[in-house]
Scaffold this motif. Sequence first.
Motif, PDB file in Angstrom:
ATOM      1  N   THR A  90       0.884  -1.197   0.024  1.00 17.52           N
ATOM      2  CA  THR A  90      -0.004  -0.221   0.025  1.00 17.52           C
ATOM      3  C   THR A  90       1.031   1.130  -0.256  1.00 17.52           C
ATOM      4  O   THR A  90       1.955   1.163   0.245  1.00 17.52           O
ATOM      5  N   ALA A  91       0.260   2.446  -0.400  1.00 16.72           N
ATOM      6  CA  ALA A  91       0.857   3.475  -0.090  1.00 16.72           C
ATOM      7  C   ALA A  91       1.279   3.870   1.042  1.00 16.72           C
ATOM      8  O   ALA A  91       2.682   4.305   1.322  1.00 16.72           O
ATOM      9  N   ASP A  92       0.839   3.569   2.239  1.00 16.05           N
ATOM     10  CA  ASP A  92       1.318   3.682   3.681  1.00 16.05           C
ATOM     11  C   ASP A  92       2.530   2.775   4.081  1.00 16.05           C
ATOM     12  O   ASP A  92       3.461   3.457   4.212  1.00 16.05           O
ATOM     13  N   LEU A  93       2.428   1.665   3.382  1.00 18.09           N
ATOM     14  CA  LEU A  93       3.573   0.597   3.603  1.00 18.09           C
ATOM     15  C   LEU A  93       4.803   0.919   3.025  1.00 18.09           C
ATOM     16  O   LEU A  93       5.921   1.001   3.284  1.00 18.09           O
ATOM     17  N   MET A  94       4.432   1.409   1.708  1.00 24.47           N
ATOM     18  CA  MET A  94       5.797   2.020   0.858  1.00 24.47           C
ATOM     19  C   MET A  94       6.551   3.184   1.476  1.00 24.47           C
ATOM     20  O   MET A  94       7.708   3.258   1.344  1.00 24.47           O
ATOM     21  N   ALA A  95       5.600   4.126   2.064  1.00 25.49           N
ATOM     22  CA  ALA A  95       6.057   5.143   2.682  1.00 25.49           C
ATOM     23  C   ALA A  95       6.891   4.907   3.987  1.00 25.49           C
ATOM     24  O   ALA A  95       8.132   5.462   4.167  1.00 25.49           O
ATOM     25  N   VAL A 125      -5.658   5.064  -7.959  1.00 22.07           N
ATOM     26  CA  VAL A 125      -4.797   5.330  -9.160  1.00 22.07           C
ATOM     27  C   VAL A 125      -4.227   6.926  -8.794  1.00 22.07           C
ATOM     28  O   VAL A 125      -3.182   7.390  -9.108  1.00 22.07           O
ATOM     29  N   ARG A 126      -5.073   7.818  -8.069  1.00 20.70           N
ATOM     30  CA  ARG A 126      -4.584   8.938  -7.492  1.00 20.70           C
ATOM     31  C   ARG A 126      -3.491   9.087  -6.587  1.00 20.70           C
ATOM     32  O   ARG A 126      -2.590   9.817  -6.476  1.00 20.70           O
ATOM     33  N   MET A 127      -3.515   7.906  -5.577  1.00 24.33           N
ATOM     34  CA  MET A 127      -2.748   7.796  -4.682  1.00 24.33           C
ATOM     35  C   MET A 127      -1.093   7.216  -5.335  1.00 24.33           C
ATOM     36  O   MET A 127      -0.252   7.847  -4.963  1.00 24.33           O
ATOM     37  N   TRP A 128      -1.402   6.360  -6.321  1.00 28.84           N
ATOM     38  CA  TRP A 128      -0.378   6.051  -7.259  1.00 28.84           C
ATOM     39  C   TRP A 128       0.656   7.191  -7.909  1.00 28.84           C
ATOM     40  O   TRP A 128       1.590   7.267  -7.672  1.00 28.84           O
ATOM     41  N   ASP A 129      -0.342   7.980  -8.344  1.00 28.59           N
ATOM     42  CA  ASP A 129       0.299   8.913  -9.071  1.00 28.59           C
ATOM     43  C   ASP A 129       0.676  10.456  -8.354  1.00 28.59           C
ATOM     44  O   ASP A 129       1.409  11.085  -8.864  1.00 28.59           O
ATOM     45  N   HIS A 130       0.361  10.132  -7.007  1.00 32.13           N
ATOM     46  CA  HIS A 130       0.674  11.299  -6.091  1.00 32.13           C
ATOM     47  C   HIS A 130       2.306  11.423  -6.044  1.00 32.13           C
ATOM     48  O   HIS A 130       2.930  10.486  -5.830  1.00 32.13           O
ATOM     49  N   PRO A 131       2.722  12.701  -6.043  1.00 31.03           N
ATOM     50  CA  PRO A 131       4.250  12.971  -6.094  1.00 31.03           C
ATOM     51  C   PRO A 131       4.762  12.281  -4.845  1.00 31.03           C
ATOM     52  O   PRO A 131       5.916  11.848  -4.993  1.00 31.03           O
ATOM     53  N   GLN A 134       5.439   8.749  -5.685  1.00 27.80           N
ATOM     54  CA  GLN A 134       6.275   8.481  -6.681  1.00 27.80           C
ATOM     55  C   GLN A 134       7.722   8.796  -6.195  1.00 27.80           C
ATOM     56  O   GLN A 134       8.868   8.195  -6.401  1.00 27.80           O
ATOM     57  N   ARG A 135       7.860   9.875  -5.273  1.00 24.78           N
ATOM     58  CA  ARG A 135       9.186   9.855  -4.529  1.00 24.78           C
ATOM     59  C   ARG A 135       9.453   8.875  -3.623  1.00 24.78           C
ATOM     60  O   ARG A 135      10.627   8.483  -3.647  1.00 24.78           O
ATOM     61  N   ASN A 136       8.611   8.250  -3.082  1.00 25.34           N
ATOM     62  CA  ASN A 136       8.926   7.028  -1.998  1.00 25.34           C
ATOM     63  C   ASN A 136       9.387   5.653  -2.970  1.00 25.34           C
ATOM     64  O   ASN A 136      10.315   5.128  -2.798  1.00 25.34           O
ATOM     65  N   GLY A 158     -13.917   2.290  -8.683  1.00 27.18           N
ATOM     66  CA  GLY A 158     -14.787   2.791  -9.821  1.00 27.18           C
ATOM     67  C   GLY A 158     -14.058   3.494 -10.603  1.00 27.18           C
ATOM     68  O   GLY A 158     -14.324   3.809 -11.754  1.00 27.18           O
ATOM     69  N   GLU A 159     -12.654   3.875 -10.375  1.00 23.82           N
ATOM     70  CA  GLU A 159     -11.660   4.553 -11.196  1.00 23.82           C
ATOM     71  C   GLU A 159     -10.917   3.698 -12.164  1.00 23.82           C
ATOM     72  O   GLU A 159     -10.944   2.364 -11.880  1.00 23.82           O
ATOM     73  N   HIS A 160     -10.145   4.125 -12.995  1.00 25.27           N
ATOM     74  CA  HIS A 160      -9.501   3.420 -14.148  1.00 25.27           C
ATOM     75  C   HIS A 160      -8.239   3.871 -14.075  1.00 25.27           C
ATOM     76  O   HIS A 160      -7.887   5.101 -14.326  1.00 25.27           O
ATOM     77  N   GLY A 161      -7.029   3.058 -14.190  1.00 25.26           N
ATOM     78  CA  GLY A 161      -5.913   3.571 -14.340  1.00 25.26           C
ATOM     79  C   GLY A 161      -4.656   2.666 -13.689  1.00 25.26           C
ATOM     80  O   GLY A 161      -5.214   1.595 -13.238  1.00 25.26           O
ATOM     81  N   PRO A 162      -3.625   3.191 -13.516  1.00 27.58           N
ATOM     82  CA  PRO A 162      -2.572   2.125 -12.803  1.00 27.58           C
ATOM     83  C   PRO A 162      -2.716   2.069 -11.281  1.00 27.58           C
ATOM     84  O   PRO A 162      -3.123   3.271 -10.885  1.00 27.58           O
TER      85      PRO A 162
END
Length: 399
Positions: A90-95, A125-131, A134-136, A158-162
């Motif tokens: 997750t974004a939290d675990l990666m951070a 997708v918005r969390m993945w694309d967040h700077p 990406q820095r982490n 419901g969103e689409h993307g990476p």
Amino acid sequence: MLAGKRILLIVGGGIAAYKTPELVRQLRAAGAGVSVVLTRAGAEFATPLSLSVVAGEAVHEDLFDVSKEAEIGHIQLSRSADLVLVAPATADLMAKMAQGLANDLASTLLLATDTPVLIAPAMNVRMWDHPATQRNLALLKGDGVRLVGPDVGDMACGEHGPGRMTQPEGIVAACADLLADGPLRGKRVLVTSGPTHEPIDPVRYIANRSSGAQGTAIARALAGLGAEVVFVTGPADVPPPDGVQVVRVETAREMLEAVQAALPVDAGVFAAAVADWRVARAATSKMKKEAGGLPSLEFAENPDILKTVSRMESGRPGLVVGFAAETDDVIAHATAKRDRKGCDWIVANDVSPATGIMGGSENAVHLITGAGVEDWPRMGKDLVARRLADRIATALGAG
């Protein structure tokens, strides 16, 4: 693929955690032993009981579990594995990983290990694309952490993307690649991938629906077998794999130049969806919409990269593999393409809209060689890539 290997699986707290019991089952089916660490958030989506049943051993959850600390200790748990796998990451675990935090069992193990680490990100997708993410990610890559995915597709929100976690079979293949003994070590392989963008004017271009996912998976699989990979990619939807030399291009002519600059190689895999035509004279400023009129575009033929390399009189790769994306009469058209281009193999697939393959996560291909046609079942693109990489290793005398 993983016989005798020990994998420490850390399950993060995302909706994709529901796939982890199947991931554990497939890892064990591939021959690996699996120890599972379940984060508190991960337990909201996968239960300790389900994971312990498929793993065949108790699940670890608490950093301060006195009995388990007495038996093995969290340091030994991380160091006894051949690979630490974080899925979902997750974004939290990666951070936490990027900043070196250690406030629970999972993050403490990740900070204490000197074992190779592979992460399978999964998030909105918005969390993945967040700077910040990406820095982490850049920090983690700099620390040597390897990456599988994320895939592009529809999400639970419901969103689409990476941001979709790679399917279990793809993660298993990535684990096998990372732990492989390297039959292609010492071999240099060129892989082209993604679409090309042919400019109409500074803001418009001609393109196609290729995501670059299959070419990226092939480059990753070849690197996992020890090859030195030169990865020439157009503007793809997916990030390039770790451990390869990345050359980014936009147009077909730029791709041909990059390919020629990469030679000589032992093998070339031409998976890119190169535009057949370009606008003969692209406008240098934005074309304006005129009332009652339509623009007139004159087209020119792009260079045929596969044919150019296949028919080289000197410096030709020992093995040239082309791709044929067809919408009808797939095998007949691909066989004719192999003869016309002069390549050794053609990987043919049906990309008609009903298949959902173009831009999707699966592929169903036919491998056409001088010996005939092999029909491969539909499978994840990572597994297609691994199977093709194994065939290439055998053809180069390395398998």
